[in-house]
Design an enzyme around this catalytic site. Structure first.
Site, PDB file in Angstrom:
ATOM      1  N   ARG A 248      38.485  75.211  73.042  1.00 34.88           N
ATOM      2  CA  ARG A 248      38.707  73.980  72.292  1.00 34.88           C
ATOM      3  C   ARG A 248      37.876  72.814  72.833  1.00 34.88           C
ATOM      4  O   ARG A 248      37.295  72.037  72.068  1.00 34.88           O
ATOM      5  CB  ARG A 248      40.202  73.618  72.295  1.00 34.88           C
ATOM      6  CG  ARG A 248      40.561  72.291  71.648  1.00 34.88           C
ATOM      7  CD  ARG A 248      39.831  72.011  70.336  1.00 34.88           C
ATOM      8  NE  ARG A 248      39.938  73.088  69.372  1.00 34.88           N
ATOM      9  CZ  ARG A 248      39.119  73.238  68.339  1.00 34.88           C
ATOM     10  NH1 ARG A 248      38.115  72.384  68.161  1.00 34.88           N
ATOM     11  NH2 ARG A 248      39.285  74.236  67.496  1.00 34.88           N
TER      12      ARG A 248
ATOM     13  N   GLU B  61      19.992  37.250  65.039  1.00 35.66           N
ATOM     14  CA  GLU B  61      20.713  37.523  63.809  1.00 35.66           C
ATOM     15  C   GLU B  61      20.571  36.338  62.859  1.00 35.66           C
ATOM     16  O   GLU B  61      20.743  35.189  63.263  1.00 35.66           O
ATOM     17  CB  GLU B  61      22.190  37.766  64.118  1.00 35.66           C
ATOM     18  CG  GLU B  61      23.062  37.988  62.904  1.00 35.66           C
ATOM     19  CD  GLU B  61      24.538  38.041  63.274  1.00 35.66           C
ATOM     20  OE1 GLU B  61      25.058  39.149  63.445  1.00 35.66           O
ATOM     21  OE2 GLU B  61      25.154  36.960  63.404  1.00 35.66           O
TER      22      GLU B  61
ATOM     23  N   LYS C  83      23.504  36.502  68.431  1.00 33.03           N
ATOM     24  CA  LYS C  83      24.281  36.463  67.199  1.00 33.03           C
ATOM     25  C   LYS C  83      24.942  35.093  67.050  1.00 33.03           C
ATOM     26  O   LYS C  83      24.883  34.251  67.950  1.00 33.03           O
ATOM     27  CB  LYS C  83      25.316  37.582  67.214  1.00 33.03           C
ATOM     28  CG  LYS C  83      24.699  38.979  67.250  1.00 33.03           C
ATOM     29  CD  LYS C  83      25.747  40.053  67.019  1.00 33.03           C
ATOM     30  CE  LYS C  83      25.109  41.427  66.959  1.00 33.03           C
ATOM     31  NZ  LYS C  83      26.095  42.482  66.606  1.00 33.03           N
TER      32      LYS C  83
ATOM     33  N   LYS D 289      28.238  51.069  68.067  1.00 38.09           N
ATOM     34  CA  LYS D 289      29.558  51.454  67.557  1.00 38.09           C
ATOM     35  C   LYS D 289      29.780  52.946  67.812  1.00 38.09           C
ATOM     36  O   LYS D 289      29.842  53.768  66.906  1.00 38.09           O
ATOM     37  CB  LYS D 289      29.676  51.111  66.077  1.00 38.09           C
ATOM     38  CG  LYS D 289      29.588  49.613  65.816  1.00 38.09           C
ATOM     39  CD  LYS D 289      29.570  49.289  64.332  1.00 38.09           C
ATOM     40  CE  LYS D 289      29.409  47.790  64.113  1.00 38.09           C
ATOM     41  NZ  LYS D 289      29.319  47.427  62.682  1.00 38.09           N
TER      42      LYS D 289
ATOM     43  N   ASP E  18      21.169  39.961  58.295  1.00 37.81           N
ATOM     44  CA  ASP E  18      22.553  40.404  58.379  1.00 37.81           C
ATOM     45  C   ASP E  18      23.308  40.201  57.059  1.00 37.81           C
ATOM     46  O   ASP E  18      23.404  39.077  56.550  1.00 37.81           O
ATOM     47  CB  ASP E  18      23.260  39.639  59.507  1.00 37.81           C
ATOM     48  CG  ASP E  18      24.660  40.174  59.767  1.00 37.81           C
ATOM     49  OD1 ASP E  18      24.812  41.401  59.896  1.00 37.81           O
ATOM     50  OD2 ASP E  18      25.589  39.353  59.829  1.00 37.81           O
TER      51      ASP E  18
END
Length: 296
Positions: free
Chosen positions: A110, A211, A177, A145, A232
């Site tokens: 597993r 950004e 940003k 992310k 963005d």
């Protein structure tokens, strides 16, 4: 290909990978081990096992990680790869075979599959996104992310799948940003120039990306001579205006609201990059099984 993000496959950091494997085995086995296998399978039983692809158009990534799981559980397991990293696999294809103690192979099953299925899912997703931009000069990038602790492995899988790695962490690039400008009391467009000046003064060796979600901010980023401007959450129409305004004076990155269906249109606009968190944060694990038989 843009200058800031070369298409290279990062090596697996085995120190981090081994730590993850040990952690995964620990949470699976705790103190008592694989109680079912220990109760049911005689210790002397040997078996042959295969890893089998159970879906179409899967990109293989992470086979060495799966191999490492089996090695850590039991060095007596003989693991033979039947495919190589980056191969396009179809349903029914055998990826690897193992022979050795049956108890050990079942104990590792597993954990090995969890790593392999996850990384193949990432690589396959990256492949689909890269293919959607085929025929354009635009490059698909991943993001930060990622699954906590898995960044090296997931960015490795992204690159195996044919996409390109964005910054690895907070340390290898400056990305300014709106939150940075707000907290630095540089919230207006002139603040972009001041923020870039501060960044270059402190980290002259690093690329600086800014950004921008308005054309006024794009103009400010150009004035600041940013290396890359992130467009963005812009519509395709606004993005076209931004690219025309920039006119090759900085690299450009489309970000926010990026979907697989939208990529072909964005690729024709002329941006350098498109970044998509979905390469890692919304991935479905690939369907792979481990099948065993008693060794003869």
């Amino acid at each position: 290909m843009g200058k800031l993000h070369p298409a290279t496959i990062p090596p697996i950091d085995w120190g981090r990978a081994d730590h993850l494997i040990e952690l995964a085995l620990s949470e699976d086995l705790d103190l008592d081990g694989d109680t079912t296998t220990l109760a049911v399978i005689p210790q002397e039983t040997l078996c042959r096992a295969v890893l089998r692809c159970k879906e179409s158009d899967m990109i293989l990534a992470g086979l060495d990680v799966a191999k490492r799981v089996f090695e850590i559980v039991d060095p007596e397991i003989d693991f033979t790869a039947l495919k190589k990293e980056g191969d396009l696999c179809q349903k029914g294809d055998l990826l690897a075979e193992m022979t050795g103690p049956a108890q050990s192979i079942l104990t590792a099953e597993r954990t090995a599959l969890n790593f392999l299925q996850r990384l193949c899912g990432v690589a396959s997703t990256a492949h689909r996104y890269a293919e959607a931009l085929r025929g354009t000069d635009c490059v698909i990038l991943d993001t930060r992310k990622t699954t906590p602790g898995y960044r090296n492995l997931e960015k490795y899988a992204v690159a195996v799948g044919g996409a390109v790695n964005h910054r690895i962490g907070l340390f290898d690039m400056v990305m300014i940003k709106d939150n940075h400008r707000e907290l630095a009391l540089l919230g207006d467009t002139d603040g972009i120039v001041h923020a870039v000046e501060r960044a270059r003064a402190k980290y002259p060796e690093l690329a600086v990306e800014v950004e921008a979600d308005r054309l006024e901010e794009v103009e400010a980023a150009l004035k600041a001579k940013a290396d890359c401007i992130m467009l963005d959450n812009m519509s395709d129409e606004m993005m076209q205006k931004a690219v025309k305004l920039i006119a090759g004076r900085a690299e450009t990155e489309a970000s926010g609201g990026i979907t697989l269906e939208r990529l072909p249109a964005i690729g024709k606009i002329g941006v350098t990059y498109v970044s998509a968190g979905a390469l890692t944060h919304s991935v479905k694990a690939a369907d792979i099984s481990l099948d065993v038989e008693v060794a003869k």
